[in-house]
Design a protein around this motif. Structure first.
Motif, PDB file in Angstrom:
ATOM      1  N   SER A 186       0.824  -1.223   0.000  1.00 15.14           N
ATOM      2  CA  SER A 186       0.000   0.000   0.000  1.00 15.14           C
ATOM      3  C   SER A 186       0.853   1.266   0.000  1.00 15.14           C
ATOM      4  O   SER A 186       0.546   2.252   0.685  1.00 15.14           O
ATOM      5  CB  SER A 186      -0.958   0.010   1.195  1.00 15.14           C
ATOM      6  N   LYS A 215      -0.252   5.132   4.459  1.00 17.02           N
ATOM      7  CA  LYS A 215      -1.665   5.492   4.358  1.00 17.02           C
ATOM      8  C   LYS A 215      -2.366   5.151   5.657  1.00 17.02           C
ATOM      9  O   LYS A 215      -2.207   4.053   6.185  1.00 17.02           O
ATOM     10  CB  LYS A 215      -2.301   4.733   3.193  1.00 17.02           C
ATOM     11  N   LEU A 216      -3.144   6.101   6.169  1.00 15.40           N
ATOM     12  CA  LEU A 216      -3.914   5.869   7.384  1.00 15.40           C
ATOM     13  C   LEU A 216      -5.356   5.512   7.054  1.00 15.40           C
ATOM     14  O   LEU A 216      -5.925   4.574   7.595  1.00 15.40           O
ATOM     15  CB  LEU A 216      -3.855   7.100   8.283  1.00 15.40           C
ATOM     16  N   ASP A 217      -5.959   6.280   6.145  1.00 13.86           N
ATOM     17  CA  ASP A 217      -7.294   5.973   5.632  1.00 13.86           C
ATOM     18  C   ASP A 217      -7.404   6.610   4.257  1.00 13.86           C
ATOM     19  O   ASP A 217      -6.423   7.107   3.712  1.00 13.86           O
ATOM     20  CB  ASP A 217      -8.396   6.458   6.593  1.00 13.86           C
ATOM     21  N   GLU A 218      -8.604   6.607   3.675  1.00 14.44           N
ATOM     22  CA  GLU A 218      -8.770   7.076   2.300  1.00 14.44           C
ATOM     23  C   GLU A 218      -8.421   8.554   2.127  1.00 14.44           C
ATOM     24  O   GLU A 218      -8.100   8.979   1.011  1.00 14.44           O
ATOM     25  CB  GLU A 218     -10.211   6.821   1.846  1.00 14.44           C
ATOM     26  N   THR A 255      -6.237  10.279   4.447  1.00 11.04           N
ATOM     27  CA  THR A 255      -5.138  10.673   5.330  1.00 11.04           C
ATOM     28  C   THR A 255      -3.921   9.771   5.154  1.00 11.04           C
ATOM     29  O   THR A 255      -4.033   8.546   5.090  1.00 11.04           O
ATOM     30  CB  THR A 255      -5.572  10.603   6.808  1.00 11.04           C
ATOM     31  N   LYS A 256      -2.767  10.405   5.084  1.00 11.23           N
ATOM     32  CA  LYS A 256      -1.499   9.687   5.151  1.00 11.23           C
ATOM     33  C   LYS A 256      -0.669  10.308   6.269  1.00 11.23           C
ATOM     34  O   LYS A 256      -0.850  11.486   6.613  1.00 11.23           O
ATOM     35  CB  LYS A 256      -0.746   9.740   3.824  1.00 11.23           C
ATOM     36  N   TYR A 308       0.601  14.747   9.467  1.00  7.31           N
ATOM     37  CA  TYR A 308      -0.602  14.140   8.899  1.00  7.31           C
ATOM     38  C   TYR A 308      -0.953  14.908   7.624  1.00  7.31           C
ATOM     39  O   TYR A 308      -1.096  16.131   7.658  1.00  7.31           O
ATOM     40  CB  TYR A 308      -1.771  14.227   9.879  1.00  7.31           C
ATOM     41  N   THR A 331      -3.751  15.551   4.755  1.00  2.11           N
ATOM     42  CA  THR A 331      -5.159  15.401   4.425  1.00  2.11           C
ATOM     43  C   THR A 331      -5.338  15.598   2.924  1.00  2.11           C
ATOM     44  O   THR A 331      -4.884  16.617   2.361  1.00  2.11           O
ATOM     45  CB  THR A 331      -6.017  16.426   5.180  1.00  2.11           C
TER      46      THR A 331
END
Length: 215
Positions: A117, A145-148, A150-151, A166, A168
């Motif tokens: 990922s 990648k943290l979520d769709e 956020t990295k 972070y 966005t």
């Protein structure tokens, strides 16, 4: 978002602290392994290639310009020469530049490893090609990648210092609209807003202050 107390911050900090401890004693082997996998090199006057987005702009670092007609054997010929090693798949694997005017004084070395990922783990070390001193691991970091939307990018140092960013993203695109940052010792977190003109990044703002502006 309170990034200092976010669960992902604590978890990644713990993970990287473990990675740091596990690699402190074998950093020389890791450097030699990555060097052996470098298939071709590119050169610049300063930092140029980096998998972490807007690394130079957020840290107010001068971006180098690419150099031509440099041979691999000459990459430690002068102090302000940055070397970027790529593997056969053209992935960036390391960056190096001399610390002083002589290679025996050490070489700043950054190694890159790639996971699933688009996760990138990197190691910052002081390398001594002539074995004049022991190599030293200074810090390790990870961009993931943290979520769709956020990295996260975090760096943990061997001295206990750490920092986190972070990113966005605009939903459904790869356009960054905000970076929220914190480093140990800061008086709270700082937000950086990304302003675009058409498809290009025009400037980065901290409140009403222009932090970075496109030339």
């Amino acid at each position: 978002m309170d990034i200092v107390n976010h669960a992902a911050t604590g978890q990644l900090r713990s993970d990287l602290s473990l990675v740091l401890r596990e690699n402190e004693k074998n950093i020389s082997h890791k450097i030699e392994q990555v060097l052996s996998e470098a298939d071709h090199w590119k050169f610049a006057t300063d930092e140029f290639y980096c998998p972490v987005p807007y690394h130079n702009e957020l840290n107010k670092l001068k971006k180098g310009r690419l150099l031509k007609n440099i041979n691999e054997s000459d990459r430690f010929s002068k102090q302000n020469l940055f070397s970027f090693g790529f593997d056969r798949s053209d992935q960036l694997r390391l960056m190096q530049n001399m610390i002083g005017k002589e290679v025996r004084l050490g070489v700043n070395t950054k190694l890159y490893e790639y996971g699933p990922s688009d996760e990138t783990t990197y190691y910052v070390a002081r390398h001594y090609p002539g074995k004049d001193f022991p190599d030293k691991l200074i810090s390790t970091g990870r961009f993931k990648k943290l979520d769709e939307a956020t990295k996260i990018d975090m760096v943990v140092g061997s001295d206990g210092n750490w920092s986190v960013t972070y990113y966005t993203y605009d939903p459904g695109t790869d356009r960054i609209i905000k970076a929220t940052r914190y480093a140990l010792g800061w008086n709270g977190q700082t937000e950086y807003d990304f302003v675009y003109e058409h498809a290009d990044l025009s400037r980065i703002m901290v409140g009403e202050v222009v932090w970075w502006k496109s030339k």
